[in-house]
Design an enzyme around this catalytic site. Sequence first.
Site, PDB file in Angstrom:
ATOM      1  N   LYS A 138       0.846  -1.183   0.000  1.00  5.73           N
ATOM      2  CA  LYS A 138       0.000   0.000   0.000  1.00  5.73           C
ATOM      3  C   LYS A 138       0.890   1.244   0.000  1.00  5.73           C
ATOM      4  O   LYS A 138       2.050   1.110   0.388  1.00  5.73           O
ATOM      5  CB  LYS A 138      -0.941   0.007   1.212  1.00  5.73           C
ATOM      6  CG  LYS A 138      -0.227   0.094   2.572  1.00  5.73           C
ATOM      7  CD  LYS A 138      -0.932   0.951   3.572  1.00  5.73           C
ATOM      8  CE  LYS A 138      -0.343   2.302   3.708  1.00  5.73           C
ATOM      9  NZ  LYS A 138      -0.070   2.816   5.039  1.00  5.73           N
ATOM     10  N   GLU A 206      -1.827   6.515  17.774  1.00  8.63           N
ATOM     11  CA  GLU A 206      -0.403   6.168  17.904  1.00  8.63           C
ATOM     12  C   GLU A 206       0.321   7.265  18.672  1.00  8.63           C
ATOM     13  O   GLU A 206       0.015   8.447  18.495  1.00  8.63           O
ATOM     14  CB  GLU A 206       0.254   6.085  16.531  1.00  8.63           C
ATOM     15  CG  GLU A 206      -0.304   5.024  15.631  1.00  8.63           C
ATOM     16  CD  GLU A 206       0.447   4.972  14.310  1.00  8.63           C
ATOM     17  OE1 GLU A 206       1.399   4.196  14.223  1.00  8.63           O
ATOM     18  OE2 GLU A 206       0.085   5.722  13.390  1.00  8.63           O
ATOM     19  N   ASP A 225      -2.898   7.501   4.534  1.00  7.84           N
ATOM     20  CA  ASP A 225      -2.014   6.524   5.175  1.00  7.84           C
ATOM     21  C   ASP A 225      -2.801   5.487   5.983  1.00  7.84           C
ATOM     22  O   ASP A 225      -2.436   4.314   6.010  1.00  7.84           O
ATOM     23  CB  ASP A 225      -1.027   7.267   6.098  1.00  7.84           C
ATOM     24  CG  ASP A 225      -0.005   6.342   6.733  1.00  7.84           C
ATOM     25  OD1 ASP A 225       0.580   5.531   5.985  1.00  7.84           O
ATOM     26  OD2 ASP A 225       0.216   6.423   7.952  1.00  7.84           O
ATOM     27  N   HIS A 230      -6.501   0.844   5.931  1.00  9.22           N
ATOM     28  CA  HIS A 230      -6.658   0.025   7.135  1.00  9.22           C
ATOM     29  C   HIS A 230      -8.024   0.212   7.804  1.00  9.22           C
ATOM     30  O   HIS A 230      -8.727  -0.752   8.095  1.00  9.22           O
ATOM     31  CB  HIS A 230      -5.570   0.373   8.160  1.00  9.22           C
ATOM     32  CG  HIS A 230      -4.174   0.256   7.639  1.00  9.22           C
ATOM     33  ND1 HIS A 230      -3.788  -0.716   6.758  1.00  9.22           N
ATOM     34  CD2 HIS A 230      -3.051   0.981   7.894  1.00  9.22           C
ATOM     35  CE1 HIS A 230      -2.494  -0.589   6.499  1.00  9.22           C
ATOM     36  NE2 HIS A 230      -2.027   0.446   7.170  1.00  9.22           N
ATOM     37  N   LYS A 330      -1.414  10.510  14.718  1.00 10.31           N
ATOM     38  CA  LYS A 330      -0.057  10.305  15.250  1.00 10.31           C
ATOM     39  C   LYS A 330       0.148  11.246  16.432  1.00 10.31           C
ATOM     40  O   LYS A 330      -0.521  12.266  16.552  1.00 10.31           O
ATOM     41  CB  LYS A 330       0.967  10.572  14.152  1.00 10.31           C
ATOM     42  CG  LYS A 330       0.855   9.550  13.018  1.00 10.31           C
ATOM     43  CD  LYS A 330       2.181   9.256  12.385  1.00 10.31           C
ATOM     44  CE  LYS A 330       2.069   8.194  11.308  1.00 10.31           C
ATOM     45  NZ  LYS A 330       2.143   6.822  11.812  1.00 10.31           N
TER      46      LYS A 330
HETATM   47  C1  BG6 Z   1       1.195   1.678   8.332  1.00 16.57           C
HETATM   48  C2  BG6 Z   1       1.209   3.181   8.308  1.00 16.57           C
HETATM   49  O1  BG6 Z   1       0.544   1.172   7.207  1.00 16.57           O
HETATM   50  O2  BG6 Z   1       0.553   1.240   9.518  1.00 16.57           O
HETATM   51  C3  BG6 Z   1       1.897   3.726   9.537  1.00 16.57           C
HETATM   52  O3  BG6 Z   1       1.881   3.622   7.137  1.00 16.57           O
HETATM   53  C4  BG6 Z   1       1.289   3.151  10.797  1.00 16.57           C
HETATM   54  O4  BG6 Z   1       1.849   5.148   9.555  1.00 16.57           O
HETATM   55  C5  BG6 Z   1       1.203   1.645  10.718  1.00 16.57           C
HETATM   56  O5  BG6 Z   1       2.106   3.535  11.898  1.00 16.57           O
HETATM   57  C6  BG6 Z   1       0.456   1.070  11.895  1.00 16.57           C
HETATM   58  O6  BG6 Z   1       0.419  -0.323  11.829  1.00 16.57           O
HETATM   59  P1  BG6 Z   1       1.057  -1.246  12.949  1.00 16.57           P
HETATM   60  O7  BG6 Z   1       0.821  -2.639  12.495  1.00 16.57           O
HETATM   61  O8  BG6 Z   1       2.497  -0.889  13.023  1.00 16.57           O
HETATM   62  O9  BG6 Z   1       0.375  -0.946  14.200  1.00 16.57           O
END
Ligand code: BG6
Length: 480
Positions: A138, A206, A225, A230, A330
Site C-alpha cells: 500500500k 499512535e 495513510d 486500514h 499520530k
Molecule cells: C502503516 C502506516 O501502514 O501502519 C503507519 O503507514 C502506521 O503510519 C502503521 O504507523 C500502523 O500499523 P502497525 O501494524 O504498526 O500498528
Amino acid sequence: MAATTLVILGATGDLTQRLLMPALYRLHRLDLIPGLQILGYAKESWDRERFERHIQKGLRAFAPDFKPAEWRRFSRCLDYVAGDLSAGQLAALKGRLTPAALFYLALPPPLFGTAALALGEAGFAHSARGWRRLVVEKPFGTDLASAETLRTQIHRCWDEKQVLRIDHFLGKETTQNLMVFRFANRFLEPVWNTKHVAQVQISFAETLGVEHRAAYYEHAGALRDMLQNHLMQLFSLTAMEPLSTWDADLLRDHKVEVLRAVTPLDAGTVKACAVRGQYRQGRIGRSPVPGYRREPGVARDSRTETFAALRLEINNWRWQGVPFYLRSGKRLASDCSEIAVQFRKVPGPLPGAVAAGNNWMIFRIRPRECLDLIATAKRPGLKLAGHSVVLSAPYARDGEAEFSAYEQLLMDALSGERAHFLRFDEVEWAWRVIDPVLHAWQQGDPAFYAAGSEGPIEQQRLLAPGHHWRSIRLPAGAPR
Ligand code: BG6
C-alpha cells in the site's frame, strides 16, 4: 511446500529489513516455509555477503528471537541480484527462479507500476509449470484516478487473480477475529443492526510521530495513510453481511457492498463529516517532542494532516441511522486501537438503584489484542445497585504461538490464499468514499492539537447528540 522463489524488489529498503525479513526468519525457524529461496533484488551493487550482513543487522534489531545458529540456517536461503527496474536488467533473474515464484514489490509506491510492467516484459508473469504472483504494497494510488492508472499498468501483464494487494491490517488477529466472532456465535447476529447498535467507533491512535518517513508522509497524510485502507477495511468487516459460503471472492463482494452503500460525502457535507488535525509540540509521557512542522524533512508551513476523523453512514437495512466514526492520528496520548460497538440503552424500569449503563463490545488491537465486553452487573453489597464490569478475553492463551500480520500474510501469499488481500474494487470504492474529502482538504488548514493529547477538539463536531468519543487515555480493560 514445493520449491518456491520469493523475489523481493526493494530488498535493501526499510520494509524488507524491518518487517519482511523478521517475518520470514521466524517462519523459517518454525519450519513453515521449507523449500523457499529468497532472492533480494535492488539497485545497490552489493554482493550476496554484503546483503547478508545488512539482513543480519536488521534481524538483530527487529527479530526478538535472533539466534546465530538459526541465522546460519536461514542465510542459506538468501541470495542477492543487483539491478534496476528495467526488463533488461531484471532478466538477470532468469535461471534463478523455480516454476513457482512470488514477486514482492517492497518499493516506493511511485515505482509499483514500472516494476510490475518490467517484470511482465521480462517474461516473469507466466510459468508453464508453476505459478506466478505479485504482491503490491500500500498505498495503491493516491486517489481514485491514480489507482485506476496503476491498475491498468499492472494488468498489462498480470491477471487480477495473480495480484495480491496487501493491507497488513488484514493479517492482524483482531481483524480476522471480526469475521470469526461475528459469524461463529449465535448471540451476536440478532443484535448486530440499527435496532440494537447506537454507534461504532473505529480508532487507531499512535504515540509515534512521523519518524523518518516525511518524504512519504508529507504527500500522504493520515487520511491516505490509515483511513483509506486500514480503517476502511475494519469498517467493512464490521458492517458486512454474513457469507453464504466461505469464498475469497464472496467475502470481497460483501466488503465492497458495504463501501458502495456509504452515503457519499460531497463538498457540502465534508465539513460536518470530516475533521483533520496536525500535531504541535507537546509531551509523550514525560518526554518533550517537537511539532510536526519541526520534524526532519517536513515543510515549515506543511498543511499535511497527522490526524483524520470521519463520520460515515451506511444506507442499507442493517445500518441506516447508525453513525460509524473512524479516526486515526499520530502523536496522540497513547497507543490505543479498537473497534468499539455501542449498543442502545435498555428501556426502563430497572431494579433498585440500577442505572442503564452503556454496553460496548470492543475488538481491541492495542495495547494488546483482545475482546472486551462492557456490561452492567450488580455492585456487591446490601443495596440493589449496578456498576460497569469488563468481561475481557485475550485471544492467545499462555504459550500459544501468535503470528505477526506479515507472517500471516506471507504464508497466505505463498499458499495462494487470496481472502486477506484486496481486490481492486475494494480499493476503488474506498477511494470513492475518500476522494471528496481529499478534494475539499486541498483548501484550508488542519486544526492543531498538542502532541500527547487526544487530538483536535474539532473532532467533537462529528458526533451525533448524546455520543462521546471514547477516551484513548485510559489503561486497557478499564471500564469507560
Ligand atoms: C502503516 C502506516 O501502514 O501502519 C503507519 O503507514 C502506521 O503510519 C502503521 O504507523 C500502523 O500499523 P502497525 O501494524 O504498526 O500498528
